[in-house]
Design a protein around this motif. Structure first.
Motif, PDB file in Angstrom:
ATOM      1  N   ILE A 101      95.694  44.650 -43.349  1.00 45.41           N
ATOM      2  CA  ILE A 101      94.385  44.200 -42.781  1.00 45.41           C
ATOM      3  C   ILE A 101      94.353  44.223 -41.266  1.00 45.41           C
ATOM      4  O   ILE A 101      93.437  43.824 -40.811  1.00 45.41           O
ATOM      5  CB  ILE A 101      94.196  42.978 -43.435  1.00 45.41           C
ATOM      6  N   ASP A 103      94.454  46.638 -38.867  1.00 46.40           N
ATOM      7  CA  ASP A 103      93.894  47.543 -38.190  1.00 46.40           C
ATOM      8  C   ASP A 103      94.244  47.997 -36.712  1.00 46.40           C
ATOM      9  O   ASP A 103      93.515  47.779 -35.793  1.00 46.40           O
ATOM     10  CB  ASP A 103      92.258  47.202 -38.094  1.00 46.40           C
ATOM     11  N   GLY A 104      95.630  47.758 -36.794  1.00 43.75           N
ATOM     12  CA  GLY A 104      96.236  48.351 -35.453  1.00 43.75           C
ATOM     13  C   GLY A 104      96.610  46.964 -34.659  1.00 43.75           C
ATOM     14  O   GLY A 104      97.372  47.184 -33.605  1.00 43.75           O
ATOM     15  N   VAL A 119      88.099  41.234 -42.896  1.00 41.41           N
ATOM     16  CA  VAL A 119      88.194  42.126 -43.723  1.00 41.41           C
ATOM     17  C   VAL A 119      87.441  41.867 -44.863  1.00 41.41           C
ATOM     18  O   VAL A 119      86.726  42.585 -45.706  1.00 41.41           O
ATOM     19  CB  VAL A 119      89.772  42.304 -44.174  1.00 41.41           C
ATOM     20  N   LYS A 122      83.767  42.873 -44.128  1.00 41.58           N
ATOM     21  CA  LYS A 122      83.735  44.139 -44.266  1.00 41.58           C
ATOM     22  C   LYS A 122      83.577  44.766 -45.842  1.00 41.58           C
ATOM     23  O   LYS A 122      82.616  45.603 -46.077  1.00 41.58           O
ATOM     24  CB  LYS A 122      84.909  44.910 -43.577  1.00 41.58           C
TER      25      LYS A 122
END
Length: 501
Positions: A101, A103-104, A119, A122
């Motif tokens: 979760i 995202d980098g 998340v 989303k």
């Protein structure tokens, strides 16, 4: 150089998506995301990632981080030791959640709640959109009949669509008329698509029927009856055409139907008097007897039969479909990879914003010039698409009279030499220079009316004198100059101008 039109389009699309998300999120997330919602989302993501759900100690650690508690507090109220929770559970858990979760970004105890809320929102937003799309699909009015054109890539025509929707409510018959490839069918198909998605439908039944094969009236009426009421057995239909039309009209009176008859020029480009008479009577009955349904006809030609209904002041109207406006045409060209705005504007002017002709020339630019408008315009030429040439072949070989061909040849020569519209008085005078080929004013007017109805000539009125003048679009001029099939010139009509490049 990016087009300003393209930039505005991207900005509009981004704003549309953002406003949609804000609207949905505002409806679904007026309250904070609950831990139960977040846990359900992250548990499913972990299951997908490692094929195993969150374990009880992992859930304890996540709940503690959510509530802002320390590991020692969790350990003191559970059967797990502090060392086990902190080192054996939490450390690998943060690594996995960073992948799942993050995202980098790195997920840690202090930031876990932020990532979980993000998340969860989303995925709830995606679920909401999916539910909305499912609801729309379930409640969408299906278009029945023939397959309508794909309008997933549709540019401009905003005002035309608004006007067409208004006409569809007020009128019983609407003619969409324009040159080949100008976008008549796409406009009608886009109208059906938008009407099918309305929350408060204006019509109960949407029908698309291609008549490019020029069916007999009784065959078309029989097909429409079975489309509108599938339980109607064709063998039980009366043999008499007018009786069949009466059944169809009763169906159209009992429901609010919008019927599109596409490529209707095939119904009117025939010398068979009885055939045309049958269709003339069919459309008259529809316009006289319908009360809440509407028929839209797309045609390259303005039929005399429809003109007579308008003259009789029946609820009939027409919309002449012109080329795309500059911004919409630029968006079309940009979507096909052409990015030189100045050259694109030249193309739009040459092809009068005709989307079909623009697509055809784009394909040739890509094929022969590697997509470079600069290379193409080093030795520019006007190209005629196969579709447009086929239409012109038919008109010059089958329909146009010698006088009409003479007018087309004369306008081609005059416009080529002087680059301006030709007034009616000059046209009449120049056509009568030779006594043996003289043309009366009546003959000239009738011939010009036919050329206008077939969208072969462009007309403009002087704002002061209101005198009408005539021109030809470059594609038509190119066809006449090259005369690819030898159907333009007659023994009485020759030209002294050079073949264009």
């Amino acid at each position: 150089m990016d087009f300003s039109a393209e930039s505005r389009l991207k900005s509009t699309n981004a704003s549309s998506v953002l406003s949609q998300e804000q609207k949905v999120l505002g409806q679904r997330f007026s309250a904070d995301v609950t831990f139960e919602d977040a846990l359900a989302v992250v548990d499913n993501l972990v299951l997908t990632e490692r094929r195993k759900r969150l374990s009880p100690p992992e859930i304890l650690v996540i709940k503690a981080a959510w509530d802002g508690k320390e590991y020692k507090d969790v350990a003191s109220n559970s059967t797990y030791s502090l060392n086990y929770l902190q080192r054996r559970v939490a450390s690998p858990l943060w690594n996995m959640l960073s992948t799942t979760i993050g995202d980098g970004e790195r997920v840690e105890k202090q930031s876990l709640r932020y990532f979980l809320e993000r998340v969860t929102k989303k995925y709830q937003f995606q679920d909401a959109i999916h539910e909305e799309q499912t609801y729309s699909a379930k409640n969408r009015i299906q278009v029945i009949g023939s397959k309508s054109p794909d309008v997933s890539s549709f540019y401009g025509r905003v005002q035309e669509l608004i006007h067409l929707k208004e006409l569809a409510i007020k009128q019983r018959c609407i003619l969409l008329v324009g040159a080949a490839g100008i976008g008549k069918s796409a406009l009608a198909a886009k109208l059906l698509e938008e009407l099918s998605l309305e929350s408060q439908p204006r019509f109960d039944c949407l029908i698309w029927k291609s008549v490019a094969h020029a069916p007999l009236v009784q065959d078309l009426v029989g097909d429409l009856i079975e489309l509108i009421q599938p339980t109607e057995i064709s063998s039980s239909l009366p043999e008499h055409t007018q009786s069949m039309i009466s059944i169809l009209i009763k169906q159209l009176q009992s429901r609010r139907c919008l019927l599109v008859l596409d490529a209707s020029e095939a119904l009117f480009q025939t010398s068979n008097f009885q055939y045309r008479r049958d269709y003339g009577l069919f459309f008259r009955r529809l316009t006289e007897e319908l009360c809440q349904s509407c028929v839209i006809i797309t045609s390259r030609v303005f039929p005399d039969e429809i003109e007579s209904l308008i003259a009789a002041e029946l609820p009939v109207d027409f919309l002449r479909v012109e080329g795309l406006e500059a911004d919409a045409a630029l968006q079309l060209l940009s979507s096909k990879g052409l990015i030189d705005e100045e050259k694109c504007n030249d193309l739009i002017k040459t092809y009068r914003g005709n989307p079909s002709e623009l697509k055809a020339v784009i394909n040739r630019i890509h094929h022969f010039f590697g997509g470079s408008t600069e290379k193409f315009f080093e030795n520019p030429t006007t190209l005629v698409s196969d579709q447009f040439q086929e239409m012109l072949n038919y008109l010059f070989s089958q329909l146009l009279s010698k006088i009409q061909k003479r007018i087309m040849i004369y306008l081609t020569e005059e416009v080529t030499l002087n680059s301006q519209y030709v007034g009616f008085a000059k046209l009449l005078n120049d056509m009568n220079r030779e006594p043996q080929t003289s043309v009366s004013k009546f003959e000239l007017i009738k011939a010009l009316e036919v050329l206008e109805k077939h969208s072969l000539i462009e007309t403009i009125k002087d704002p002061i004198t209101e005198e009408i003048s005539f021109n030809l679009e470059p594609v038509v001029k190119k066809y006449i100059k090259t005369d690819p099939q030898g159907w333009v010139y007659t023994s009485k009509a020759s030209s002294n101008f050079p073949i264009a490049s």
